[in-house]
Design a protein around this motif. Structure first.
Motif, PDB file in Angstrom:
ATOM      1  N   GLY A  75      -2.928 -22.616  -3.558  1.00 58.26           N
ATOM      2  CA  GLY A  75      -2.576 -22.250  -2.194  1.00 58.26           C
ATOM      3  C   GLY A  75      -3.788 -21.913  -1.349  1.00 58.26           C
ATOM      4  N   PRO A  76      -3.620 -21.867  -0.006  1.00 58.61           N
ATOM      5  CA  PRO A  76      -4.751 -21.653   0.898  1.00 58.61           C
ATOM      6  C   PRO A  76      -5.398 -20.282   0.768  1.00 58.61           C
ATOM      7  CG  PRO A  76      -2.670 -21.604   2.103  1.00 58.61           C
ATOM      8  CD  PRO A  76      -2.355 -22.083   0.716  1.00 58.61           C
ATOM      9  N   GLN A  77      -4.620 -19.249   0.429  1.00 52.91           N
ATOM     10  CA  GLN A  77      -5.192 -17.904   0.328  1.00 52.91           C
ATOM     11  C   GLN A  77      -6.242 -17.824  -0.769  1.00 52.91           C
ATOM     12  OE1 GLN A  77      -4.935 -15.205   2.131  1.00 52.91           O
ATOM     13  NE2 GLN A  77      -3.467 -16.021   3.598  1.00 52.91           N
ATOM     14  N   ALA A  78      -6.070 -18.586  -1.836  1.00 49.49           N
ATOM     15  CA  ALA A  78      -7.039 -18.562  -2.929  1.00 49.49           C
ATOM     16  C   ALA A  78      -8.406 -19.024  -2.448  1.00 49.49           C
ATOM     17  CB  ALA A  78      -6.557 -19.446  -4.082  1.00 49.49           C
ATOM     18  N   GLY A  79      -8.421 -20.078  -1.634  1.00 48.66           N
ATOM     19  CA  GLY A  79      -9.681 -20.554  -1.095  1.00 48.66           C
ATOM     20  C   GLY A  79     -10.346 -19.542  -0.188  1.00 48.66           C
ATOM     21  N   VAL A  80      -9.548 -18.898   0.655  1.00 46.47           N
ATOM     22  CA  VAL A  80     -10.088 -17.873   1.555  1.00 46.47           C
ATOM     23  C   VAL A  80     -10.699 -16.736   0.760  1.00 46.47           C
ATOM     24  CG1 VAL A  80      -9.501 -16.182   3.324  1.00 46.47           C
ATOM     25  CG2 VAL A  80      -8.456 -18.452   3.371  1.00 46.47           C
ATOM     26  N   HIS A  81      -9.961 -16.248  -0.242  1.00 50.40           N
ATOM     27  CA  HIS A  81     -10.460 -15.132  -1.043  1.00 50.40           C
ATOM     28  C   HIS A  81     -11.708 -15.523  -1.823  1.00 50.40           C
ATOM     29  CE1 HIS A  81      -6.098 -13.396  -1.084  1.00 50.40           C
ATOM     30  NE2 HIS A  81      -6.727 -13.168   0.043  1.00 50.40           N
ATOM     31  N   ALA A  82     -11.730 -16.744  -2.342  1.00 52.87           N
ATOM     32  CA  ALA A  82     -12.906 -17.191  -3.108  1.00 52.87           C
ATOM     33  C   ALA A  82     -14.142 -17.278  -2.222  1.00 52.87           C
ATOM     34  CB  ALA A  82     -12.626 -18.550  -3.752  1.00 52.87           C
ATOM     35  N   MET A  83     -13.992 -17.876  -1.036  1.00 49.37           N
ATOM     36  CA  MET A  83     -15.147 -18.003  -0.148  1.00 49.37           C
ATOM     37  C   MET A  83     -15.607 -16.632   0.347  1.00 49.37           C
ATOM     38  SD  MET A  83     -15.605 -21.168  -0.438  1.00 49.37           S
ATOM     39  CE  MET A  83     -16.951 -21.450   0.714  1.00 49.37           C
ATOM     40  N   ALA A  84     -14.658 -15.714   0.560  1.00 44.62           N
ATOM     41  CA  ALA A  84     -15.032 -14.367   0.979  1.00 44.62           C
ATOM     42  C   ALA A  84     -15.774 -13.640  -0.140  1.00 44.62           C
ATOM     43  CB  ALA A  84     -13.793 -13.583   1.397  1.00 44.62           C
ATOM     44  N   PHE A  93     -22.544 -10.063   6.962  1.00 45.38           N
ATOM     45  CA  PHE A  93     -21.926 -10.633   8.159  1.00 45.38           C
ATOM     46  C   PHE A  93     -21.224 -11.950   7.822  1.00 45.38           C
ATOM     47  CE2 PHE A  93     -25.543  -8.491  10.733  1.00 45.38           C
ATOM     48  CZ  PHE A  93     -24.856  -7.281  10.687  1.00 45.38           C
ATOM     49  N   GLN A  94     -21.836 -12.735   6.957  1.00 39.73           N
ATOM     50  CA  GLN A  94     -21.233 -13.990   6.511  1.00 39.73           C
ATOM     51  C   GLN A  94     -19.913 -13.728   5.811  1.00 39.73           C
ATOM     52  OE1 GLN A  94     -23.918 -16.268   4.056  1.00 39.73           O
ATOM     53  NE2 GLN A  94     -22.307 -17.548   3.223  1.00 39.73           N
ATOM     54  N   PHE A  95     -19.876 -12.687   4.994  1.00 37.68           N
ATOM     55  CA  PHE A  95     -18.643 -12.304   4.299  1.00 37.68           C
ATOM     56  C   PHE A  95     -17.540 -11.964   5.293  1.00 37.68           C
ATOM     57  CE2 PHE A  95     -16.457  -8.245   3.256  1.00 37.68           C
ATOM     58  CZ  PHE A  95     -15.486  -8.755   2.408  1.00 37.68           C
ATOM     59  N   LEU A  96     -17.870 -11.234   6.356  1.00 39.48           N
ATOM     60  CA  LEU A  96     -16.861 -10.848   7.345  1.00 39.48           C
ATOM     61  C   LEU A  96     -16.290 -12.048   8.083  1.00 39.48           C
ATOM     62  CD1 LEU A  96     -18.521  -7.678   8.926  1.00 39.48           C
ATOM     63  CD2 LEU A  96     -16.693  -7.750   7.228  1.00 39.48           C
ATOM     64  N   LEU A  97     -17.106 -13.080   8.278  1.00 39.99           N
ATOM     65  CA  LEU A  97     -16.651 -14.227   9.060  1.00 39.99           C
ATOM     66  C   LEU A  97     -15.587 -15.053   8.349  1.00 39.99           C
ATOM     67  CD1 LEU A  97     -19.690 -15.747  10.969  1.00 39.99           C
ATOM     68  CD2 LEU A  97     -17.607 -14.768  11.882  1.00 39.99           C
ATOM     69  N   VAL A  98     -15.574 -15.044   7.023  1.00 39.35           N
ATOM     70  CA  VAL A  98     -14.600 -15.872   6.303  1.00 39.35           C
ATOM     71  C   VAL A  98     -13.167 -15.421   6.586  1.00 39.35           C
ATOM     72  CG1 VAL A  98     -13.812 -16.644   4.041  1.00 39.35           C
ATOM     73  CG2 VAL A  98     -16.253 -16.548   4.526  1.00 39.35           C
ATOM     74  N   PRO A  99     -12.810 -14.149   6.358  1.00 38.46           N
ATOM     75  CA  PRO A  99     -11.427 -13.752   6.689  1.00 38.46           C
ATOM     76  C   PRO A  99     -11.144 -13.802   8.184  1.00 38.46           C
ATOM     77  CG  PRO A  99     -12.726 -11.845   6.016  1.00 38.46           C
ATOM     78  CD  PRO A  99     -13.544 -13.046   5.716  1.00 38.46           C
ATOM     79  N   GLY A 114      -8.155 -16.374  12.431  1.00 41.29           N
ATOM     80  CA  GLY A 114      -8.139 -17.120  13.683  1.00 41.29           C
ATOM     81  C   GLY A 114      -7.371 -18.416  13.573  1.00 41.29           C
ATOM     82  N   ILE A 115      -7.551 -19.122  12.454  1.00 39.57           N
ATOM     83  CA  ILE A 115      -6.807 -20.365  12.236  1.00 39.57           C
ATOM     84  C   ILE A 115      -5.306 -20.090  12.178  1.00 39.57           C
ATOM     85  CG2 ILE A 115      -6.397 -22.240  10.594  1.00 39.57           C
ATOM     86  CD1 ILE A 115      -9.365 -22.017   9.799  1.00 39.57           C
ATOM     87  N   ALA A 116      -4.928 -19.021  11.467  1.00 36.96           N
ATOM     88  CA  ALA A 116      -3.507 -18.687  11.325  1.00 36.96           C
ATOM     89  C   ALA A 116      -2.883 -18.264  12.652  1.00 36.96           C
ATOM     90  CB  ALA A 116      -3.341 -17.583  10.285  1.00 36.96           C
TER      91      ALA A 116
END
Length: 400
Positions: free
Chosen positions: A245-254, A149-155, A160-162
């Motif tokens: 770039g911002p996508q790298a952070g999103v993918h890493a946290m996911a 569930f934590q994994f799903l919340l990151v993307p 939501g921010i975008a």
């Protein structure tokens, strides 16, 4: 004959996982909100880092009290109340107009909410709700599902921010936290029924405070908090500064969150077969090695994703193992309280990891010193766990 896994209380596990996944997933995604929030408000990174550090400190300082309330009166009401407080904190964070306002919402209230919706309260409730033979499987499954569930919340948070902006995305997370109060009411345990001998909390605490293993576990867990808070708050910004770039952070946290789901599950199951203290030592050593290689090799998306996956496998796998060591040492009657005390050390480290990262960056313009400190603390923690003896010392303790 049914296996212990077949006899697990799945509705209870799913409700527990939903609450913990919401709480940890929302916290895990906080790093995605830092730069857009600060950019709009015009504050420095230390402002956000201080609020996150305060959250970590409140979480740790009040966790023993919340754990005791759940031990004494039952977990369901405590967890549901925590979801409501968490939602209020996120709403205040979303509407913050000053650093003090941000600290109140993202720091004080969300920290208080986390005490009731995460490890100490939920794992102790599950430990009392199932038989000892099922405990490793129950904690592993609940932690693994929460990690998913934590994994799903990151993307979802990033989308939501975008789509809506950072404030509206935080308000959506607040609404989700409020809804999880219904799931929290279903996490019913058996407070006060787990001990075969009626040992008072005071007597247990006096026993714990004289035990070397209790203090080693505390000191080692502090490194865990430091590393996770540093990476959770500052890794997305570190990657942006490096030009990914911002996508790298999103993918890493996911990726961290996805691998974390696997790591928690297998940590709980491996704890049934091998010495938990030695598994903890190995996890901290692997985590420090991964960080050392990450900052030593040229930064690329490939090295980032491998690093994120390895870190995720070790991310919160320490929690069921640490909880299991405490159950072996002191039993499950006051497990929420005992885990809360050990978790205080974790959160002191977390406060330093979140706040010091922002402070050192604002002073030096670099995270180099923070990486070195995080790696060194991981090595120390690995060594501290080796001499811990997994055996019962508390009166009335039950096998984990």
């Amino acid at each position: 004959m049914k296996s212990p896994t077949d006899r697990l209380p799945w509705p209870l596990l799913l409700c527990a996982a939903a609450v913990m996944g919401m709480a940890l997933g929302t916290r895990h995604a906080q790093g995605l909100f830092m730069l857009p929030l600060l950019g709009e408000r015009g504050w420095g990174r230390e402002t956000f880092a201080l609020a996150q550090g305060l959250q970590t400190l409140v979480w740790g300082a009040l966790q023993p009290l919340t754990g005791w309330l759940a031990d004494r009166y039952g977990a369901a009401r405590v967890i549901a109340t925590g979801c409501v407080v968490y939602a209020a904190g996120l709403l205040l964070e979303a509407t913050a107009t000053s650093p003090a306002h941000l600290a109140l919402g993202a720091g004080l209230l969300t920290g208080l909410g986390l005490t009731a919706t995460t490890f100490a309260t939920i794992y102790s409730a599950l430990s009392r709700a199932v038989e000892p033979a099922q405990r490793g499987a129950a904690l592993g499954w609940a932690g693994g599902l929460a990690g998913f569930f934590q994994f799903l919340l990151v993307p979802l948070a990033h989308s939501g921010i975008a789509a809506w902006g950072w404030s509206a995305a935080l308000q959506a997370l607040a609404a989700m936290a409020l809804g999880c109060a219904l799931a929290g009411m279903q996490v019913r345990d058996r407070p006060g029924e787990a001990a075969t001998l009626d040992q008072s909390l005071g007597a247990l605490l006096r026993t714990a405070l004289t035990q070397r293993d209790f203090w080693l576990l505390n000191a080692g867990f502090m490194a865990c908090g430091f590393q996770l808070a540093f990476l959770g708050v500052h890794l997305p910004a570190y990657l942006r500064d490096a030009g990914l770039g911002p996508q790298a952070g999103v993918h890493a946290m996911a990726l961290i969150a996805l691998a974390n789901a696997i790591g928690i599950y297998y940590a709980g199951r491996l704890g049934e077969r091998y010495r938990r203290s030695h598994l903890l030592s190995a996890l901290y050593a692997l985590r420090s090695l991964a960080m050392l290689l990450f900052i030593s090799l040229p930064l690329s998306l490939s090295t980032l994703y491998v690093f994120a996956w390895v870190m995720g496998l070790t991310w919160l796998g320490t929690v069921p193992l640490t909880s299991g060591v405490l159950a072996q040492l002191f039993g499950v009657r006051y497990l929420g309280t005992m885990f809360g005390l050990v978790f205080l050390g974790h959160q002191l480290g977390g406060f330093l990891g979140a706040w010091l990262g922002g402070r050192l960056f604002d002073v030096s313009g670099s995270y180099t010193a923070m990486w070195a400190i995080a790696i060194g603390l991981g090595v120390v923690s690995s060594l501290l766990h080796l001499p811990i003896r997994d055996r019962t010392v508390g009166l009335g303790a039950q096998p984990a």
